[in-house]
Design a protein around this motif. Structure first.
Motif, PDB file in Angstrom:
ATOM      1  N   LYS A   1       0.831  -1.206   0.000  1.00  0.00           N
ATOM      2  CA  LYS A   1       0.000   0.000   0.000  1.00  0.00           C
ATOM      3  C   LYS A   1       0.865   1.256   0.000  1.00  0.00           C
ATOM      4  N   ASP A   2       1.912   1.244   0.789  1.00  0.00           N
ATOM      5  CA  ASP A   2       2.832   2.386   0.812  1.00  0.00           C
ATOM      6  C   ASP A   2       3.569   2.522  -0.517  1.00  0.00           C
ATOM      7  N   VAL A   3       3.945   1.403  -1.109  1.00  0.00           N
ATOM      8  CA  VAL A   3       4.667   1.442  -2.390  1.00  0.00           C
ATOM      9  C   VAL A   3       3.771   1.994  -3.495  1.00  0.00           C
ATOM     10  N   ILE A   4       2.516   1.587  -3.531  1.00  0.00           N
ATOM     11  CA  ILE A   4       1.586   2.114  -4.535  1.00  0.00           C
ATOM     12  C   ILE A   4       1.479   3.627  -4.396  1.00  0.00           C
ATOM     13  N   SER A   5       1.328   4.100  -3.192  1.00  0.00           N
ATOM     14  CA  SER A   5       1.217   5.537  -2.956  1.00  0.00           C
ATOM     15  C   SER A   5       2.474   6.264  -3.415  1.00  0.00           C
ATOM     16  N   LEU A   6       3.638   5.717  -3.078  1.00  0.00           N
ATOM     17  CA  LEU A   6       4.907   6.328  -3.471  1.00  0.00           C
ATOM     18  C   LEU A   6       5.047   6.363  -4.983  1.00  0.00           C
ATOM     19  N   ALA A   7       4.730   5.250  -5.641  1.00  0.00           N
ATOM     20  CA  ALA A   7       4.918   5.150  -7.093  1.00  0.00           C
ATOM     21  C   ALA A   7       4.030   6.137  -7.838  1.00  0.00           C
ATOM     22  N   LEU A   8       2.778   6.242  -7.429  1.00  0.00           N
ATOM     23  CA  LEU A   8       1.851   7.119  -8.139  1.00  0.00           C
ATOM     24  C   LEU A   8       2.156   8.591  -7.908  1.00  0.00           C
ATOM     25  N   LYS A   9       2.859   8.903  -6.813  1.00  0.00           N
ATOM     26  CA  LYS A   9       3.249  10.288  -6.552  1.00  0.00           C
ATOM     27  C   LYS A   9       4.570  10.656  -7.231  1.00  0.00           C
ATOM     28  N   GLU A  10       5.313   9.669  -7.700  1.00  0.00           N
ATOM     29  CA  GLU A  10       6.595   9.908  -8.356  1.00  0.00           C
ATOM     30  C   GLU A  10       6.392  10.780  -9.600  1.00  0.00           C
ATOM     31  N   GLU A  11       7.181  11.835  -9.721  1.00  0.00           N
ATOM     32  CA  GLU A  11       7.021  12.745 -10.858  1.00  0.00           C
ATOM     33  C   GLU A  11       7.475  12.107 -12.172  1.00  0.00           C
ATOM     34  N   GLY A  12       8.514  11.326 -12.130  1.00  0.00           N
ATOM     35  CA  GLY A  12       9.018  10.694 -13.341  1.00  0.00           C
ATOM     36  C   GLY A  12       8.547   9.259 -13.464  1.00  0.00           C
ATOM     37  N   SER A  13       9.261   8.489 -14.272  1.00  0.00           N
ATOM     38  CA  SER A  13       8.927   7.076 -14.442  1.00  0.00           C
ATOM     39  C   SER A  13       9.407   6.287 -13.238  1.00  0.00           C
ATOM     40  N   ILE A  14       8.754   5.163 -12.979  1.00  0.00           N
ATOM     41  CA  ILE A  14       9.162   4.279 -11.892  1.00  0.00           C
ATOM     42  C   ILE A  14       8.709   2.867 -12.218  1.00  0.00           C
ATOM     43  N   LEU A  15       9.517   1.894 -11.845  1.00  0.00           N
ATOM     44  CA  LEU A  15       9.181   0.486 -12.020  1.00  0.00           C
ATOM     45  C   LEU A  15       9.000  -0.147 -10.643  1.00  0.00           C
ATOM     46  N   VAL A  16       7.873  -0.837 -10.476  1.00  0.00           N
ATOM     47  CA  VAL A  16       7.591  -1.517  -9.221  1.00  0.00           C
ATOM     48  C   VAL A  16       7.549  -3.017  -9.484  1.00  0.00           C
ATOM     49  N   ASN A  17       8.450  -3.745  -8.847  1.00  0.00           N
ATOM     50  CA  ASN A  17       8.486  -5.200  -8.954  1.00  0.00           C
ATOM     51  C   ASN A  17       7.585  -5.772  -7.859  1.00  0.00           C
ATOM     52  N   VAL A  18       6.388  -6.241  -8.248  1.00  0.00           N
ATOM     53  CA  VAL A  18       5.379  -6.669  -7.284  1.00  0.00           C
ATOM     54  C   VAL A  18       5.488  -8.179  -7.102  1.00  0.00           C
ATOM     55  N   MET A  19       5.969  -8.608  -5.956  1.00  0.00           N
ATOM     56  CA  MET A  19       6.168 -10.030  -5.699  1.00  0.00           C
ATOM     57  C   MET A  19       4.855 -10.647  -5.215  1.00  0.00           C
ATOM     58  N   ILE A  20       4.241 -11.448  -6.067  1.00  0.00           N
ATOM     59  CA  ILE A  20       2.951 -12.054  -5.744  1.00  0.00           C
ATOM     60  C   ILE A  20       3.093 -13.569  -5.612  1.00  0.00           C
ATOM     61  N   ASP A  21       2.033 -14.173  -5.127  1.00  0.00           N
ATOM     62  CA  ASP A  21       1.982 -15.622  -4.917  1.00  0.00           C
ATOM     63  C   ASP A  21       2.211 -16.351  -6.232  1.00  0.00           C
ATOM     64  N   ARG A  22       3.219 -17.218  -6.301  1.00  0.00           N
ATOM     65  CA  ARG A  22       3.491 -17.933  -7.547  1.00  0.00           C
ATOM     66  C   ARG A  22       2.441 -18.998  -7.830  1.00  0.00           C
TER      67      ARG A  22
END
Length: 595
Positions: free
Chosen positions: A525-546
């Motif tokens: 939840k914190d990462v989503i908030s941070l990423a969407l507020k980022e002014e430039g591009s950003i890559l989020v590696n989301v580790m989900i259940d395999r």
């Protein structure tokens, strides 16, 4: 008249008609034309790392701006690399102009009486190879140059839209000609000559229907009828469902919205389309991803009206009977309905069931204490997105998770290339969407699909595009694993770690100079908030259940109301008005069809 090179004439014609945005990878056979584009102050051009990415970006550019993009490549392998993107435009009905360089006419096979495999360096028969996937295609000569330009643009925009291609020999590009610049005449929409009678029939059917339903498809947006369909839905006041192509036409919080339909649709949307007695399909081609594989069970109690600009989609002859076919531009049809039809008083029983379908929640998706599921991540992401954001999933499991989790807001765009469904679409499409829109652009990708066009991170960085990239990383091909569970006794050949692996996406992004961060169960939840507020591009590696599954889904041969995980008969019966169909013992689909 002004004397100029043919390459200059082509570009001047396009610019004169406000076609000013070019997507390209340069090369020897197209460099004369690209060189001239670079000298024009009113031309914008974007250089990609791979030709298929340029094509995919131009497709998304049209979807988000309504402006025709132009894609340029060199001959031979450059042109060959366009095919994936051309097919994407073809199957999604997106207009685009492709220009390929070609060897000089005196080097071409068709200049000699023999037929070697190749005469000129990097020569290939572009017209013969790409003809099945284009509205208009021509190897250009000087005698018909002006007509070819006009016909290519007109064809791309006429009727059911799609790509056109001009193949330009180098000597044609560099030849001096004396032709006037001209206004391109844009085509008129297709109108069914029996439209008035069809509207009257529809009016009569509505007056006698107890369970009417609208199905809204991508053809509505292609006809530029988004505002009109909202007026019609509000005027008729009847429930509606959407195909994935029509997913973002109307916000999902509309009181008459039931859900998306299809093999990976919502249970509520599928219950609605299965129980209606009058189905009005506008701009949806009703393919088997929407109807299910057993066509006899699709909306089996309904009178079916299908509106499509392409008669070949209506009359496919594959076992789905359309009671009232209307071959017409969706905007013309919708406006006629607005002028002619009256509001409908829905019977209480149908209202009761539709309210039930809107609120249905029969899928108990498992949550784990220490592993993040795709659904909980995407459902939270959905709540944080701008109301006018552009969200582009790639292809595969994360596309299904996205379409099952996202709820379209009033001005959002949510789309992918659903027909061709090429892995690697998401990132270049997000690049195309970020051009000239000034909106929040979000790419939802998978660890497999992202690697298909990972090189376009350089394009993102070079043009400083503020794209938010979320990689749903389960370290496997999840959607294929689920097929293997259903049909291949859970033998994970070519999908799991013994055969498949992924790089460290954080390090890859950093190598391209793009900020990156990892999300997990504890911080997402914190990462989503941070990423969407980022002014430039950003890559989020989301580790989900395999082991993440796609739920619900339709197994081959079952009717749309009987999705897996399977419900007990009572749960299905509680949501059915028409008689149930007994579940097939064998749902192994295409794998064991003849057993």
């Amino acid at each position: 008249m002004v004397k100029r090179k043919a390459s200059e004439y082509i570009i001047d014609c396009l610019l004169y008609n406000n076609i000013d945005t070019f997507f390209l990878v340069t090369g020897g056979a197209i460099v004369p034309t690209v060189d001239y584009i670079g000298t024009k102050n009113n031309a914008k051009y974007y250089c990609f790392q791979h030709e298929q990415s340029a094509a995919m970006a131009a497709e998304a550019y049209y979807r988000t701006t309504g402006k025709l993009g132009v894609v340029l490549s060199t001959s031979g392998p450059g042109a060959q690399n366009l095919l994936n993107g051309i097919c994407g435009c073809w199957y999604e009905s997106i207009p685009c102009l492709f220009i390929t360089g070609q060897v000089s006419t005196y080097e071409s096979i068709d200049s000699i009486p023999y037929n070697p495999r190749q005469l000129g360096f990097q020569e290939m028969p572009v017209v013969e190879s790409f003809k099945p996937f284009t509205k208009y295609i021509k190897k250009v000569n000087l005698d018909t140059l002006d007509k070819d330009i006009s016909q290519a643009i007109t064809s791309a925009l006429e009727g059911r839209k799609g790509p056109s291609l001009l193949d330009l020999p180098v000597d044609v590009q560099t030849s001096v000609i004396n032709l006037d610049i001209f206004d391109i005449q844009y085509p008129s929409p297709i109108i069914d000559p029996n439209l008035s009678d069809s509207i009257n029939t529809l009016k009569d059917k509505l007056s006698h229907s107890k369970r009417p339903l609208l199905l809204l498809g991508h053809g509505i947006r292609l006809a530029d009828a988004v505002s009109e369909i909202k007026v019609l839905v509000d005027k008729l006041n009847i429930p509606f469902v959407v195909s994935w192509g029509g997913f973002d036409l109307i916000e999902h919080f509309h009181p008459n919205f039931i859900g998306a339909i299809g093999v990976y649709g919502s249970r509520g949307g599928n219950f609605a389309i299965q129980n209606c007695d009058l189905l009005i399909s506008i701009g949806s081609r009703l393919d088997t991803r929407q109807t299910g594989g057993n066509l006899q069970t699709f909306s089996r109690d309904s009178y079916k009206i299908m509106v499509d600009v392409d008669k070949n989609e209506i009359f496919k002859g594959r076992g789905l009977n359309i009671d009232l076919p209307i071959v017409c531009d969706a905007k013309i049809f919708i406006n006629s309905c607005i002028d002619t039809l009256d509001p409908i008083n829905i019977e209480k029983e149908w209202n009761k069931y539709c309210f039930q379908y809107q609120n249905i929640n029969l899928d108990k998706r498992e949550l784990k204490d220490n592993v993040l599921t795709s659904y909980e991540f995407l459902e939270h992401l959905n709540t944080q997105l701008d109301s006018d954001s552009i969200v582009i999933p790639d292809e595969g499991g994360h596309l299904v998770w996205s379409m099952q989790s996202l709820k379209s807001k009033s001005n959002q765009r949510i789309f992918s290339n659903f027909g061709n469904s090429s892995m690697g679409y998401g990132l270049p499409a997000a690049i195309g969407a970020a051009i000239d829109t000034n909106r929040q652009v979000v790419c939802i990708d998978g660890d497999g699909g992202f690697q298909m066009n990972i090189q376009e991170l350089q394009t993102v960085k070079h043009y400083n595009l503020p794209i938010k990239i979320f990689i749903m990383n389960n370290n496997c091909y999840g959607i294929i694993k689920q097929f293997q569970d259903s049909y291949f006794d859970s033998r994970y050949i070519a999908t799991e770690s013994q055969d498949y692996s992924v790089p460290d996406f954080i390090k890859v992004a950093n190598a391209y100079g793009i900020k990156s961060i990892e999300a997990n169960k504890n911080n997402y939840k914190d990462v989503i908030s941070l990423a969407l507020k980022e002014e430039g591009s950003i890559l989020v590696n989301v580790m989900i259940d395999r082991e993440q599954k796609l739920t619900p889904k339709l197994e081959f041969g079952n009717p749309l109301e009987d999705m897996s995980p399977y419900l007990d008969d009572k749960s299905i019966q509680d949501n059915m008005i028409i008689p149930m169909i007994p579940r097939k013992d064998n749902t192994q689909g295409w794998v064991t069809l003849n057993k």
